[in-house]
Scaffold this active site. Structure first.
Site, short mmCIF file in Angstrom:
data_model
loop_
_atom_site.label_atom_id
_atom_site.label_comp_id
_atom_site.label_asym_id
_atom_site.label_seq_id
_atom_site.Cartn_x
_atom_site.Cartn_y
_atom_site.Cartn_z
N HIS A 119 0.76 -1.25 -0.05
CA HIS A 119 0.01 0.01 -0.11
C HIS A 119 0.83 1.34 0.07
CE1 HIS A 119 -3.74 -2.53 1.69
NE2 HIS A 119 -3.45 -2.61 0.31
N CYS A 127 4.08 13.21 -7.75
CA CYS A 127 3.49 14.38 -8.32
C CYS A 127 2.33 14.10 -9.39
CB CYS A 127 4.46 15.08 -9.27
SG CYS A 127 3.68 16.52 -10.03
N ASN A 213 -3.19 -12.17 16.52
CA ASN A 213 -4.00 -11.07 16.52
C ASN A 213 -4.83 -11.26 17.91
OD1 ASN A 213 -6.39 -9.28 15.85
ND2 ASN A 213 -5.98 -9.29 13.77
C1 BJW Z 1 -3.36 -6.05 16.68
C2 BJW Z 1 -2.68 -5.54 17.71
C3 BJW Z 1 -1.71 -5.68 18.34
C4 BJW Z 1 -4.79 -4.41 17.16
N1 BJW Z 1 -0.96 -6.70 17.78
N2 BJW Z 1 -2.73 -7.22 16.16
C5 BJW Z 1 -13.29 -7.38 -3.25
C6 BJW Z 1 -14.34 -7.31 -2.33
C7 BJW Z 1 -14.66 -6.13 -1.80
C8 BJW Z 1 -14.04 -4.99 -1.92
C9 BJW Z 1 -13.15 -4.95 -2.79
C10 BJW Z 1 -12.55 -6.05 -3.18
N3 BJW Z 1 -11.55 -5.91 -3.99
C11 BJW Z 1 -11.35 -4.82 -4.11
C12 BJW Z 1 -12.06 -4.03 -3.18
C13 BJW Z 1 -11.98 -2.58 -2.75
C14 BJW Z 1 -11.34 -2.18 -1.70
C15 BJW Z 1 -11.37 -3.15 -0.61
O1 BJW Z 1 -10.82 -3.95 -0.23
N4 BJW Z 1 -12.63 -2.64 0.04
C16 BJW Z 1 -13.03 -3.19 1.19
C17 BJW Z 1 -12.71 -2.63 2.47
C18 BJW Z 1 -14.64 -3.58 1.16
N5 BJW Z 1 -9.76 -2.38 -2.38
C19 BJW Z 1 -9.31 -1.24 -3.06
O2 BJW Z 1 -9.88 -0.26 -3.32
C20 BJW Z 1 -7.89 -1.83 -3.43
N6 BJW Z 1 -7.47 -1.34 -4.85
C21 BJW Z 1 -8.09 -2.27 -5.59
O3 BJW Z 1 -8.60 -3.21 -5.32
O4 BJW Z 1 -7.63 -1.94 -6.96
C22 BJW Z 1 -8.49 -2.73 -7.83
C23 BJW Z 1 -9.57 -1.85 -8.37
C24 BJW Z 1 -9.42 -0.73 -8.85
C25 BJW Z 1 -10.43 0.19 -9.10
C26 BJW Z 1 -11.70 -0.33 -8.77
C27 BJW Z 1 -11.89 -1.45 -8.06
C28 BJW Z 1 -10.91 -2.26 -7.72
C29 BJW Z 1 -6.83 -0.70 -2.65
C30 BJW Z 1 -7.05 -0.90 -1.18
C31 BJW Z 1 -6.15 0.30 -0.47
C32 BJW Z 1 -6.12 0.32 0.99
N7 BJW Z 1 -5.70 1.46 1.47
C33 BJW Z 1 -5.53 1.53 2.84
C34 BJW Z 1 -5.22 3.27 3.14
C35 BJW Z 1 -3.88 3.47 2.80
C36 BJW Z 1 -3.73 4.99 3.10
C37 BJW Z 1 -3.84 5.50 4.44
O5 BJW Z 1 -2.91 4.86 5.37
O6 BJW Z 1 -4.37 6.55 4.86
O7 BJW Z 1 -4.48 0.91 3.67
S1 BJW Z 1 -6.99 1.29 3.61
C38 BJW Z 1 -6.29 0.64 4.96
O8 BJW Z 1 -6.61 -0.79 5.28
C39 BJW Z 1 -4.79 0.73 5.11
C40 BJW Z 1 -4.37 -0.55 5.34
O9 BJW Z 1 -3.09 -0.88 4.77
C41 BJW Z 1 -5.25 -1.55 5.05
C42 BJW Z 1 -5.58 -2.78 5.70
O10 BJW Z 1 -5.89 -2.52 7.32
P1 BJW Z 1 -5.14 -3.36 8.11
O11 BJW Z 1 -3.80 -3.11 8.13
O12 BJW Z 1 -5.78 -4.80 8.25
O13 BJW Z 1 -5.76 -2.44 9.72
P2 BJW Z 1 -7.11 -2.56 10.43
O14 BJW Z 1 -7.11 -1.41 11.21
O15 BJW Z 1 -8.16 -3.06 9.45
O16 BJW Z 1 -6.94 -3.95 11.44
C43 BJW Z 1 -5.90 -3.73 12.62
C44 BJW Z 1 -5.98 -5.29 13.01
O17 BJW Z 1 -4.98 -5.26 14.10
C45 BJW Z 1 -7.27 -5.58 13.67
O18 BJW Z 1 -7.57 -6.97 13.48
C46 BJW Z 1 -6.84 -5.61 15.45
O19 BJW Z 1 -7.48 -6.59 16.07
C47 BJW Z 1 -5.16 -5.95 15.11
N8 BJW Z 1 -4.51 -5.50 16.28
N9 BJW Z 1 -3.79 -4.40 18.07
C48 BJW Z 1 -1.67 -7.53 16.78
N10 BJW Z 1 -0.96 -5.03 19.30
#
Ligand code: BJW
Length: 239
Positions: A119, A127, A213
Protein backbone atom coordinates in the site's frame (compact mmCIF):
# COMPACT_ATOMS: atom_id res chain seq x y z
CA UNK A 1 -0.72 -21.06 24.56
CA UNK A 2 2.83 -22.33 25.23
CA UNK A 3 2.07 -25.52 23.24
CA UNK A 4 0.76 -23.45 20.33
CA UNK A 5 3.85 -21.24 20.42
CA UNK A 6 6.12 -24.31 20.46
CA UNK A 7 4.17 -25.81 17.52
CA UNK A 8 4.63 -22.65 15.45
CA UNK A 9 8.32 -22.48 16.42
CA UNK A 10 8.68 -26.00 15.01
CA UNK A 11 7.07 -25.22 11.64
CA UNK A 12 9.17 -22.05 11.30
CA UNK A 13 12.35 -24.15 11.43
CA UNK A 14 12.11 -25.42 7.85
CA UNK A 15 10.75 -24.20 4.54
CA UNK A 16 9.75 -20.82 3.19
CA UNK A 17 8.24 -18.27 5.54
CA UNK A 18 6.05 -15.31 4.59
CA UNK A 19 5.13 -12.74 7.24
CA UNK A 20 2.17 -10.60 6.21
CA UNK A 21 1.60 -7.56 8.41
CA UNK A 22 -1.11 -4.98 8.96
CA UNK A 23 -1.63 -1.94 11.15
CA UNK A 24 -1.90 -4.06 14.32
CA UNK A 25 1.85 -4.68 14.40
CA UNK A 26 2.43 -0.95 14.82
CA UNK A 27 -0.26 -0.50 17.48
CA UNK A 28 2.28 -1.10 20.25
CA UNK A 29 4.42 1.64 18.68
CA UNK A 30 1.44 3.97 19.28
CA UNK A 31 0.49 4.22 15.61
CA UNK A 32 -3.30 3.77 15.64
CA UNK A 33 -4.90 1.02 13.56
CA UNK A 34 -7.55 1.96 10.98
CA UNK A 35 -10.57 0.05 12.21
CA UNK A 36 -11.91 -0.69 15.67
CA UNK A 37 -12.56 1.32 18.83
CA UNK A 38 -9.23 3.18 18.84
CA UNK A 39 -8.92 3.15 15.06
CA UNK A 40 -7.92 6.17 12.98
CA UNK A 41 -11.18 5.94 11.13
CA UNK A 42 -13.53 5.88 14.10
CA UNK A 43 -14.33 9.56 13.52
CA UNK A 44 -13.71 9.79 9.76
CA UNK A 45 -15.07 7.93 6.83
CA UNK A 46 -12.15 6.49 4.83
CA UNK A 47 -13.85 7.65 1.62
CA UNK A 48 -13.46 11.28 2.74
CA UNK A 49 -9.68 11.00 3.09
CA UNK A 50 -8.28 7.85 1.52
CA UNK A 51 -9.44 8.22 -2.07
CA UNK A 52 -8.10 10.04 -5.13
CA UNK A 53 -11.49 11.77 -5.45
CA UNK A 54 -11.20 13.24 -1.94
CA UNK A 55 -7.68 14.43 -2.78
CA UNK A 56 -8.78 16.01 -6.04
CA UNK A 57 -11.64 17.87 -4.40
CA UNK A 58 -9.67 19.12 -1.37
CA UNK A 59 -5.92 18.35 -1.45
CA UNK A 60 -5.21 20.65 1.49
CA UNK A 61 -7.68 18.90 3.79
CA UNK A 62 -6.33 15.47 2.86
CA UNK A 63 -2.78 16.73 3.33
CA UNK A 64 -3.58 18.17 6.79
CA UNK A 65 -4.55 14.66 7.79
CA UNK A 66 -1.42 13.02 6.35
CA UNK A 67 0.83 15.77 7.73
CA UNK A 68 -0.54 14.97 11.19
CA UNK A 69 -0.10 11.23 10.60
CA UNK A 70 3.49 11.71 9.37
CA UNK A 71 4.28 13.60 12.58
CA UNK A 72 2.85 10.80 14.67
CA UNK A 73 4.72 8.09 12.73
CA UNK A 74 7.95 10.12 12.75
CA UNK A 75 7.94 9.99 16.54
CA UNK A 76 7.21 6.25 16.62
CA UNK A 77 9.82 3.57 17.26
CA UNK A 78 9.69 -0.08 16.21
CA UNK A 79 8.37 -2.38 18.93
CA UNK A 80 9.43 -5.94 19.85
CA UNK A 81 7.09 -7.32 17.11
CA UNK A 82 8.91 -5.41 14.35
CA UNK A 83 12.28 -6.35 15.85
CA UNK A 84 11.32 -10.03 16.03
CA UNK A 85 10.47 -10.09 12.32
CA UNK A 86 13.79 -8.44 11.46
CA UNK A 87 15.55 -11.11 13.51
CA UNK A 88 13.53 -13.89 11.87
CA UNK A 89 14.67 -12.61 8.47
CA UNK A 90 18.29 -12.46 9.61
CA UNK A 91 18.15 -16.01 10.96
CA UNK A 92 16.53 -17.40 7.82
CA UNK A 93 18.38 -15.90 4.87
CA UNK A 94 16.85 -16.75 1.51
CA UNK A 95 13.68 -18.27 2.93
CA UNK A 96 11.88 -15.34 4.51
CA UNK A 97 9.71 -12.68 2.84
CA UNK A 98 8.06 -9.78 4.63
CA UNK A 99 4.92 -8.43 2.94
CA UNK A 100 3.29 -5.42 4.58
CA UNK A 101 0.17 -3.35 4.09
CA UNK A 102 1.68 -0.68 6.32
CA UNK A 103 2.90 2.65 5.05
CA UNK A 104 4.76 3.68 8.20
CA UNK A 105 8.28 2.39 7.43
CA UNK A 106 8.69 0.87 10.92
CA UNK A 107 9.77 -2.52 9.53
CA UNK A 108 12.78 -0.90 7.85
CA UNK A 109 13.47 1.13 10.98
CA UNK A 110 13.61 -2.20 12.83
CA UNK A 111 16.17 -3.58 10.34
CA UNK A 112 13.96 -5.57 7.94
CA UNK A 113 15.20 -5.58 4.34
CA UNK A 114 13.49 -6.01 0.94
CA UNK A 115 10.09 -5.34 2.47
CA UNK A 116 7.29 -5.89 -0.05
CA UNK A 117 5.04 -2.87 0.38
CA UNK A 118 1.53 -3.34 -0.94
CA UNK A 119 0.00 0.00 0.00
CA UNK A 120 2.95 2.32 -0.59
CA UNK A 121 5.04 4.44 1.73
CA UNK A 122 4.01 7.62 3.56
CA UNK A 123 7.60 8.92 3.27
CA UNK A 124 7.45 8.99 -0.52
CA UNK A 125 5.62 11.66 -2.53
CA UNK A 126 4.46 11.52 -6.13
CA UNK A 127 3.56 14.37 -8.45
CA UNK A 128 -0.01 14.21 -9.72
CA UNK A 129 1.09 16.07 -12.88
CA UNK A 130 4.51 14.76 -14.01
CA UNK A 131 4.56 11.49 -12.01
CA UNK A 132 8.02 12.16 -10.48
CA UNK A 133 8.42 10.32 -7.18
CA UNK A 134 10.88 10.79 -4.33
CA UNK A 135 11.54 10.45 -0.64
CA UNK A 136 10.48 13.27 1.66
CA UNK A 137 10.79 13.11 5.45
CA UNK A 138 9.89 16.70 6.26
CA UNK A 139 7.71 16.97 9.39
CA UNK A 140 5.66 19.08 9.34
CA UNK A 141 5.49 19.98 5.66
CA UNK A 142 6.44 23.58 4.91
CA UNK A 143 3.54 24.16 2.55
CA UNK A 144 0.22 22.32 2.19
CA UNK A 145 -0.34 20.88 -0.30
CA UNK A 146 3.35 20.48 -1.22
CA UNK A 147 4.23 21.28 -4.82
CA UNK A 148 6.51 19.58 -7.31
CA UNK A 149 9.22 21.54 -9.12
CA UNK A 150 7.00 21.24 -12.23
CA UNK A 151 4.29 23.13 -10.32
CA UNK A 152 2.03 20.09 -9.93
CA UNK A 153 0.53 18.98 -6.62
CA UNK A 154 2.40 16.26 -4.72
CA UNK A 155 0.48 13.45 -3.06
CA UNK A 156 1.61 10.73 -0.66
CA UNK A 157 2.75 7.67 -2.67
CA UNK A 158 0.26 5.42 -0.95
CA UNK A 159 -2.56 3.31 -2.32
CA UNK A 160 -6.02 4.72 -1.75
CA UNK A 161 -9.30 2.88 -2.22
CA UNK A 162 -10.09 2.19 -5.87
CA UNK A 163 -6.41 2.41 -6.86
CA UNK A 164 -4.28 -0.45 -8.12
CA UNK A 165 -1.54 -1.86 -5.94
CA UNK A 166 2.04 -1.38 -7.29
CA UNK A 167 2.30 -4.20 -9.81
CA UNK A 168 5.83 -5.37 -8.94
CA UNK A 169 5.05 -5.55 -5.21
CA UNK A 170 1.79 -7.37 -5.84
CA UNK A 171 3.47 -9.92 -8.13
CA UNK A 172 6.22 -10.52 -5.56
CA UNK A 173 3.63 -10.96 -2.81
CA UNK A 174 1.51 -13.43 -4.78
CA UNK A 175 4.62 -15.39 -5.78
CA UNK A 176 5.88 -15.54 -2.18
CA UNK A 177 2.44 -16.52 -0.83
CA UNK A 178 2.10 -19.23 -3.47
CA UNK A 179 5.48 -20.75 -2.53
CA UNK A 180 5.21 -20.34 1.26
CA UNK A 181 5.35 -23.30 3.62
CA UNK A 182 4.34 -21.09 6.52
CA UNK A 183 2.30 -17.88 6.12
CA UNK A 184 2.01 -15.74 9.24
CA UNK A 185 -0.68 -13.01 9.13
CA UNK A 186 0.00 -10.47 11.86
CA UNK A 187 -2.18 -7.56 13.02
CA UNK A 188 -4.48 -7.34 10.04
CA UNK A 189 -8.28 -7.27 9.98
CA UNK A 190 -7.99 -9.09 6.61
CA UNK A 191 -10.89 -7.18 5.08
CA UNK A 192 -9.07 -5.03 2.51
CA UNK A 193 -8.62 -6.69 -0.86
CA UNK A 194 -6.71 -7.75 -2.85
CA UNK A 195 -4.12 -7.90 0.00
CA UNK A 196 -6.37 -10.03 2.24
CA UNK A 197 -6.63 -12.58 -0.58
CA UNK A 198 -2.99 -13.57 -0.02
CA UNK A 199 -4.02 -15.71 2.93
CA UNK A 200 -6.17 -17.85 0.65
CA UNK A 201 -3.45 -17.99 -2.04
CA UNK A 202 -1.03 -19.37 0.57
CA UNK A 203 -3.54 -21.79 2.04
CA UNK A 204 -4.58 -23.17 -1.35
CA UNK A 205 -0.91 -23.65 -2.23
CA UNK A 206 -0.46 -25.81 0.86
CA UNK A 207 1.01 -23.40 3.41
CA UNK A 208 0.37 -23.64 7.12
CA UNK A 209 -1.47 -20.46 8.10
CA UNK A 210 -0.66 -18.76 11.40
CA UNK A 211 -2.66 -15.77 12.69
CA UNK A 212 -1.29 -13.38 15.31
CA UNK A 213 -4.05 -11.05 16.47
CA UNK A 214 -5.83 -10.28 19.75
CA UNK A 215 -9.20 -10.33 17.93
CA UNK A 216 -10.93 -12.67 15.47
CA UNK A 217 -10.67 -11.96 11.73
CA UNK A 218 -12.29 -13.50 8.64
CA UNK A 219 -8.91 -15.12 7.85
CA UNK A 220 -9.14 -17.25 11.00
CA UNK A 221 -11.23 -19.81 9.17
CA UNK A 222 -8.25 -20.54 6.89
CA UNK A 223 -5.74 -20.89 9.72
CA UNK A 224 -4.34 -23.96 11.43
CA UNK A 225 -2.69 -21.87 14.14
CA UNK A 226 -4.31 -18.90 15.90
CA UNK A 227 -2.18 -17.04 18.41
CA UNK A 228 -4.43 -14.61 20.27
CA UNK A 229 -2.57 -11.64 21.65
CA UNK A 230 -0.50 -8.58 20.80
CA UNK A 231 2.21 -9.02 18.18
CA UNK A 232 4.80 -7.35 20.41
CA UNK A 233 4.35 -10.11 22.98
CA UNK A 234 3.82 -13.11 20.72
CA UNK A 235 6.37 -12.63 17.93
CA UNK A 236 9.45 -12.50 20.19
CA UNK A 237 8.35 -15.84 21.68
CA UNK A 238 8.36 -17.47 18.23
CA UNK A 239 12.09 -16.94 17.71
C1 BJW B 1 -3.27 -6.14 16.73
C2 BJW B 1 -2.79 -5.39 17.76
C3 BJW B 1 -1.59 -5.81 18.30
C4 BJW B 1 -4.59 -4.46 17.20
N1 BJW B 1 -0.98 -6.89 17.78
N2 BJW B 1 -2.73 -7.18 16.18
C5 BJW B 1 -13.20 -7.44 -3.07
C6 BJW B 1 -14.30 -7.39 -2.24
C7 BJW B 1 -14.75 -6.18 -1.71
C8 BJW B 1 -14.10 -4.99 -1.99
C9 BJW B 1 -12.99 -5.04 -2.80
C10 BJW B 1 -12.56 -6.23 -3.34
N3 BJW B 1 -11.46 -5.97 -4.08
C11 BJW B 1 -11.19 -4.67 -4.03
C12 BJW B 1 -12.11 -4.06 -3.26
C13 BJW B 1 -12.18 -2.59 -2.94
C14 BJW B 1 -11.26 -2.17 -1.85
C15 BJW B 1 -11.56 -2.98 -0.59
O1 BJW B 1 -10.90 -3.91 -0.24
N4 BJW B 1 -12.60 -2.58 0.12
C16 BJW B 1 -13.02 -3.30 1.33
C17 BJW B 1 -12.59 -2.52 2.57
C18 BJW B 1 -14.50 -3.46 1.28
N5 BJW B 1 -9.85 -2.33 -2.24
C19 BJW B 1 -9.23 -1.42 -2.98
O2 BJW B 1 -9.79 -0.40 -3.36
C20 BJW B 1 -7.78 -1.69 -3.32
N6 BJW B 1 -7.54 -1.51 -4.71
C21 BJW B 1 -8.04 -2.34 -5.61
O3 BJW B 1 -8.71 -3.28 -5.31
O4 BJW B 1 -7.69 -2.00 -6.91
C22 BJW B 1 -8.37 -2.67 -7.95
C23 BJW B 1 -9.58 -1.83 -8.27
C24 BJW B 1 -9.38 -0.67 -8.95
C25 BJW B 1 -10.48 0.09 -9.29
C26 BJW B 1 -11.76 -0.31 -8.88
C27 BJW B 1 -11.92 -1.47 -8.16
C28 BJW B 1 -10.82 -2.25 -7.85
C29 BJW B 1 -6.87 -0.67 -2.65
C30 BJW B 1 -6.85 -0.82 -1.18
C31 BJW B 1 -6.01 0.30 -0.57
C32 BJW B 1 -6.03 0.27 0.93
N7 BJW B 1 -5.48 1.47 1.44
C33 BJW B 1 -5.49 1.68 2.87
C34 BJW B 1 -5.25 3.18 3.19
C35 BJW B 1 -3.84 3.63 2.91
C36 BJW B 1 -3.73 5.10 3.11
C37 BJW B 1 -3.66 5.49 4.53
O5 BJW B 1 -2.91 4.86 5.28
O6 BJW B 1 -4.32 6.44 4.92
O7 BJW B 1 -4.52 0.84 3.50
S1 BJW B 1 -6.99 1.20 3.63
C38 BJW B 1 -6.28 0.70 5.14
O8 BJW B 1 -6.67 -0.67 5.33
C39 BJW B 1 -4.76 0.72 4.90
C40 BJW B 1 -4.36 -0.63 5.42
O9 BJW B 1 -3.14 -1.05 4.83
C41 BJW B 1 -5.55 -1.50 5.06
C42 BJW B 1 -5.65 -2.77 5.84
O10 BJW B 1 -5.91 -2.50 7.19
P1 BJW B 1 -5.20 -3.37 8.29
O11 BJW B 1 -3.74 -3.20 8.20
O12 BJW B 1 -5.72 -4.74 8.26
O13 BJW B 1 -5.63 -2.57 9.63
P2 BJW B 1 -7.02 -2.63 10.44
O14 BJW B 1 -7.10 -1.39 11.26
O15 BJW B 1 -8.15 -2.94 9.57
O16 BJW B 1 -6.84 -3.89 11.41
C43 BJW B 1 -5.89 -3.90 12.46
C44 BJW B 1 -5.87 -5.29 13.07
O17 BJW B 1 -4.83 -5.31 14.04
C45 BJW B 1 -7.16 -5.69 13.77
O18 BJW B 1 -7.53 -7.00 13.37
C46 BJW B 1 -6.78 -5.69 15.26
O19 BJW B 1 -7.46 -6.70 16.00
C47 BJW B 1 -5.31 -6.00 15.18
N8 BJW B 1 -4.51 -5.50 16.30
N9 BJW B 1 -3.71 -4.34 17.99
C48 BJW B 1 -1.57 -7.55 16.73
N10 BJW B 1 -1.04 -5.15 19.32
Amino acid sequence: MERLIEGVRQILRAGRIVAFTGAGISAESHVPTFRGGDGLWRNYSPESLATAEAFESDPRLVWEWYDWLRGLIHAAQPNPGHLALAELQQKNPGRFTLVTQNIDGLHEKAGSRDVVKLHGDIWRLRCTTCGREGRNEQVPMEHLPPLCRCGGTLRPAIVWFGEMLPEDSWMRAVDAAGRADVFVAIGTSAVVYPAAGLVRVARESGAQIVIVNPDPTPADQLAQWILRGPAGEILPRLI
